[in-house]
Design an enzyme around this catalytic site. Sequence first.
Site, short mmCIF file in Angstrom:
data_model
loop_
_atom_site.label_atom_id
_atom_site.label_comp_id
_atom_site.label_asym_id
_atom_site.label_seq_id
_atom_site.Cartn_x
_atom_site.Cartn_y
_atom_site.Cartn_z
N ASP A 1 39.17 13.60 52.65
CA ASP A 1 39.91 12.51 53.27
C ASP A 1 41.40 12.88 53.17
O ASP A 1 41.74 14.01 52.80
CB ASP A 1 39.57 11.16 52.62
CG ASP A 1 40.10 11.02 51.20
OD1 ASP A 1 40.64 12.00 50.64
OD2 ASP A 1 39.97 9.92 50.62
N CYS B 1 38.45 14.33 47.72
CA CYS B 1 39.17 13.07 47.98
C CYS B 1 40.18 12.93 46.84
O CYS B 1 40.54 13.92 46.20
CB CYS B 1 38.23 11.88 48.12
SG CYS B 1 37.21 11.50 46.68
N THR C 1 39.90 11.44 43.90
CA THR C 1 39.27 11.68 42.60
C THR C 1 38.02 12.56 42.67
O THR C 1 37.56 13.04 41.63
CB THR C 1 38.81 10.33 41.99
OG1 THR C 1 37.86 9.75 42.92
CG2 THR C 1 39.97 9.39 41.77
N HIS D 1 21.62 23.55 35.41
CA HIS D 1 20.61 22.53 35.09
C HIS D 1 20.23 21.65 36.28
O HIS D 1 19.09 21.19 36.35
CB HIS D 1 21.13 21.60 33.97
CG HIS D 1 21.19 22.27 32.63
ND1 HIS D 1 21.25 21.56 31.45
CD2 HIS D 1 21.20 23.58 32.28
CE1 HIS D 1 21.29 22.41 30.43
NE2 HIS D 1 21.28 23.63 30.90
N HIS E 1 14.12 22.98 34.09
CA HIS E 1 15.01 22.15 34.91
C HIS E 1 14.44 21.90 36.31
O HIS E 1 14.81 20.94 36.97
CB HIS E 1 16.37 22.81 35.03
CG HIS E 1 17.02 23.07 33.71
ND1 HIS E 1 17.39 22.05 32.87
CD2 HIS E 1 17.32 24.22 33.08
CE1 HIS E 1 17.92 22.57 31.76
NE2 HIS E 1 17.88 23.88 31.86
C1 RB5 Z 1 42.00 7.08 48.72
O1 RB5 Z 1 43.13 6.31 48.36
C2 RB5 Z 1 41.06 7.22 47.52
O2 RB5 Z 1 40.52 5.99 47.20
C3 RB5 Z 1 39.99 8.23 47.82
O3 RB5 Z 1 40.56 9.45 48.15
C4 RB5 Z 1 39.01 8.58 46.70
O4 RB5 Z 1 39.69 8.88 45.52
C5 RB5 Z 1 37.88 7.68 46.50
O5 RB5 Z 1 36.99 7.95 45.67
#
Ligand code: RB5
Length: 148
Positions: free
Chosen positions: A10, A67, A69, A100, A135
């Site tokens: 994203d 993204c 996180t 695993h 596994h």
């Molecule tokens: C975007 O602001 C953020 O929420 C997205 O990139 C991501 O981290 C969601 O899991």
Amino acid sequence: MTQKIAIGSDHAGFQLKEILKSYLQSEGHEVLDFGCPSEESCDYPDYAAKVAHAVAEGKAERGVLVCGTGIGMCMTANKIKGIRAAVLRTFDDARLSREHNDANIACLGGRITAVHQAQSLLDTFLKTPFQGGRHAARVQKIEIHAKS
Ligand code: RB5
């Protein structure tokens, strides 16, 4: 061993996605870029689904999703049958998700993980084989439980 790799992000992962794409290509991998195309705001599930379907359908051997996180991408990708996506923060995550869990998509956080760490985590992820053995049956059970 070079592989065919589907990649997507994203807006929050766009910069890291572009860097990882170039890095993977420089390592000889074939990269299929499913977007997003810029840092303009967009919704991570749309890109997670494109990459996950490409991997599930065998159009790519592995996937990479970025993204902010890595978490939203991972949640979405794991809804697709046959996908085993893992958020990678540490080398143990990268190694053990392969050994695993036979993970087939690596999820990274563009706002969390530095570029060099992300490249090294991907290296480990792509080079580590699944251990099979005890596994294998556990990984099969992931799909069995997904049906219930
Ligand atoms: C975007 O602001 C953020 O929420 C997205 O990139 C991501 O981290 C969601 O899991």
